[in-house]
Design a protein around this motif. Sequence first.
Motif, PDB file in Angstrom:
ATOM      1  N   ASN A  18     -18.635 -17.553   2.797  1.00 25.74           N
ATOM      2  CA  ASN A  18     -19.235 -16.367   3.030  1.00 25.74           C
ATOM      3  C   ASN A  18     -19.275 -15.720   4.478  1.00 25.74           C
ATOM      4  O   ASN A  18     -19.176 -16.800   5.283  1.00 25.74           O
ATOM      5  CB  ASN A  18     -20.781 -16.185   2.434  1.00 25.74           C
ATOM      6  N   GLU A  19     -19.032 -14.525   4.792  1.00 26.60           N
ATOM      7  CA  GLU A  19     -18.826 -13.982   5.990  1.00 26.60           C
ATOM      8  C   GLU A  19     -20.025 -13.244   6.659  1.00 26.60           C
ATOM      9  O   GLU A  19     -20.285 -12.507   5.809  1.00 26.60           O
ATOM     10  CB  GLU A  19     -17.616 -13.293   6.091  1.00 26.60           C
ATOM     11  N   LEU A  20     -20.499 -13.703   7.775  1.00 25.74           N
ATOM     12  CA  LEU A  20     -21.541 -12.804   8.405  1.00 25.74           C
ATOM     13  C   LEU A  20     -20.923 -12.256   9.340  1.00 25.74           C
ATOM     14  O   LEU A  20     -20.162 -12.608  10.465  1.00 25.74           O
ATOM     15  CB  LEU A  20     -22.697 -13.732   8.862  1.00 25.74           C
ATOM     16  N   VAL A  21     -21.314 -10.946   9.624  1.00 25.78           N
ATOM     17  CA  VAL A  21     -20.919 -10.247  10.746  1.00 25.78           C
ATOM     18  C   VAL A  21     -22.051  -9.687  11.388  1.00 25.78           C
ATOM     19  O   VAL A  21     -23.178  -8.859  10.937  1.00 25.78           O
ATOM     20  CB  VAL A  21     -20.058  -8.936  10.179  1.00 25.78           C
ATOM     21  N   ILE A  44     -29.406  -5.488  17.092  1.00 24.54           N
ATOM     22  CA  ILE A  44     -28.338  -6.200  16.036  1.00 24.54           C
ATOM     23  C   ILE A  44     -28.168  -5.941  14.848  1.00 24.54           C
ATOM     24  O   ILE A  44     -29.256  -6.217  14.194  1.00 24.54           O
ATOM     25  CB  ILE A  44     -28.456  -7.825  16.467  1.00 24.54           C
ATOM     26  N   PHE A  45     -27.383  -5.816  14.035  1.00 29.35           N
ATOM     27  CA  PHE A  45     -26.991  -5.449  12.663  1.00 29.35           C
ATOM     28  C   PHE A  45     -26.280  -6.640  12.154  1.00 29.35           C
ATOM     29  O   PHE A  45     -25.239  -7.269  12.794  1.00 29.35           O
ATOM     30  CB  PHE A  45     -26.167  -4.267  12.447  1.00 29.35           C
ATOM     31  N   GLN A  46     -26.912  -7.326  11.034  1.00 24.99           N
ATOM     32  CA  GLN A  46     -26.360  -8.216  10.386  1.00 24.99           C
ATOM     33  C   GLN A  46     -25.881  -7.974   9.107  1.00 24.99           C
ATOM     34  O   GLN A  46     -26.670  -7.430   8.362  1.00 24.99           O
ATOM     35  CB  GLN A  46     -27.324  -9.328  10.224  1.00 24.99           C
ATOM     36  N   HIS A  47     -24.622  -8.005   8.721  1.00 23.14           N
ATOM     37  CA  HIS A  47     -23.869  -7.612   7.635  1.00 23.14           C
ATOM     38  C   HIS A  47     -23.650  -8.995   6.668  1.00 23.14           C
ATOM     39  O   HIS A  47     -22.888  -9.763   7.294  1.00 23.14           O
ATOM     40  CB  HIS A  47     -22.805  -6.971   7.824  1.00 23.14           C
ATOM     41  N   MET A  48     -23.794  -9.054   5.338  1.00 17.07           N
ATOM     42  CA  MET A  48     -23.389  -9.993   4.633  1.00 17.07           C
ATOM     43  C   MET A  48     -23.375  -9.604   3.233  1.00 17.07           C
ATOM     44  O   MET A  48     -24.419  -9.204   2.640  1.00 17.07           O
ATOM     45  CB  MET A  48     -24.009 -11.216   4.560  1.00 17.07           C
ATOM     46  N   LYS A  49     -22.049  -9.418   2.707  1.00 15.78           N
ATOM     47  CA  LYS A  49     -21.893  -8.697   1.420  1.00 15.78           C
ATOM     48  C   LYS A  49     -22.485  -7.328   1.180  1.00 15.78           C
ATOM     49  O   LYS A  49     -22.248  -6.457   2.092  1.00 15.78           O
ATOM     50  CB  LYS A  49     -22.308  -9.679   0.445  1.00 15.78           C
ATOM     51  N   ASP A  50     -23.472  -7.250   0.575  1.00 17.98           N
ATOM     52  CA  ASP A  50     -24.352  -5.952   0.371  1.00 17.98           C
ATOM     53  C   ASP A  50     -25.624  -6.127   1.069  1.00 17.98           C
ATOM     54  O   ASP A  50     -26.554  -5.214   0.643  1.00 17.98           O
ATOM     55  CB  ASP A  50     -24.644  -5.795  -1.069  1.00 17.98           C
ATOM     56  N   HIS A  51     -26.028  -6.851   1.769  1.00 17.75           N
ATOM     57  CA  HIS A  51     -27.200  -7.001   2.600  1.00 17.75           C
ATOM     58  C   HIS A  51     -26.975  -6.680   4.141  1.00 17.75           C
ATOM     59  O   HIS A  51     -26.012  -7.161   4.899  1.00 17.75           O
ATOM     60  CB  HIS A  51     -27.559  -8.298   2.643  1.00 17.75           C
ATOM     61  N   LEU A  52     -27.858  -5.909   4.578  1.00 22.14           N
ATOM     62  CA  LEU A  52     -27.724  -5.464   5.989  1.00 22.14           C
ATOM     63  C   LEU A  52     -29.273  -5.754   6.537  1.00 22.14           C
ATOM     64  O   LEU A  52     -30.287  -5.391   6.073  1.00 22.14           O
ATOM     65  CB  LEU A  52     -27.395  -3.819   6.099  1.00 22.14           C
ATOM     66  N   LEU A  53     -29.511  -6.353   7.604  1.00 23.86           N
ATOM     67  CA  LEU A  53     -30.567  -6.790   8.497  1.00 23.86           C
ATOM     68  C   LEU A  53     -30.390  -6.329   9.740  1.00 23.86           C
ATOM     69  O   LEU A  53     -29.155  -6.112  10.525  1.00 23.86           O
ATOM     70  CB  LEU A  53     -30.960  -8.197   8.340  1.00 23.86           C
TER      71      LEU A  53
END
Length: 97
Positions: A18-21, A44-53
């Motif tokens: 899986n990729e974290l952006v 800082i925005f963290q994207h992983m698949k359909d999740h955004l933090l």
Amino acid sequence: MEKLFLEGTKKIVLEDNNELVFDYYLVEESRSQTEHEKLYGIKIFQHMKDHLLVEYSEPISYSKETVKDMIHKLWKNEVTLITMLEIVDDLVSEYTL
């Protein structure tokens, strides 16, 4: 009013492929009615698949260049949401000495 300026992006591949952006943003906030007084912070925005933090430092300086320098240190060292606020606090202390 808040404006965001993208300063950098990092991609990290996890063990399960899986990729974290991570997107590192300069945040510009106008605090006065005339919008001449600007404060700067970090998001800082963290994207992983359909999740955004998202993690936000709140405004930390009137100096755009100082905050941009901090963002580039975070980006270069792949700082994540977990440690961001603690490291930003350390950087603010370092810049005020």
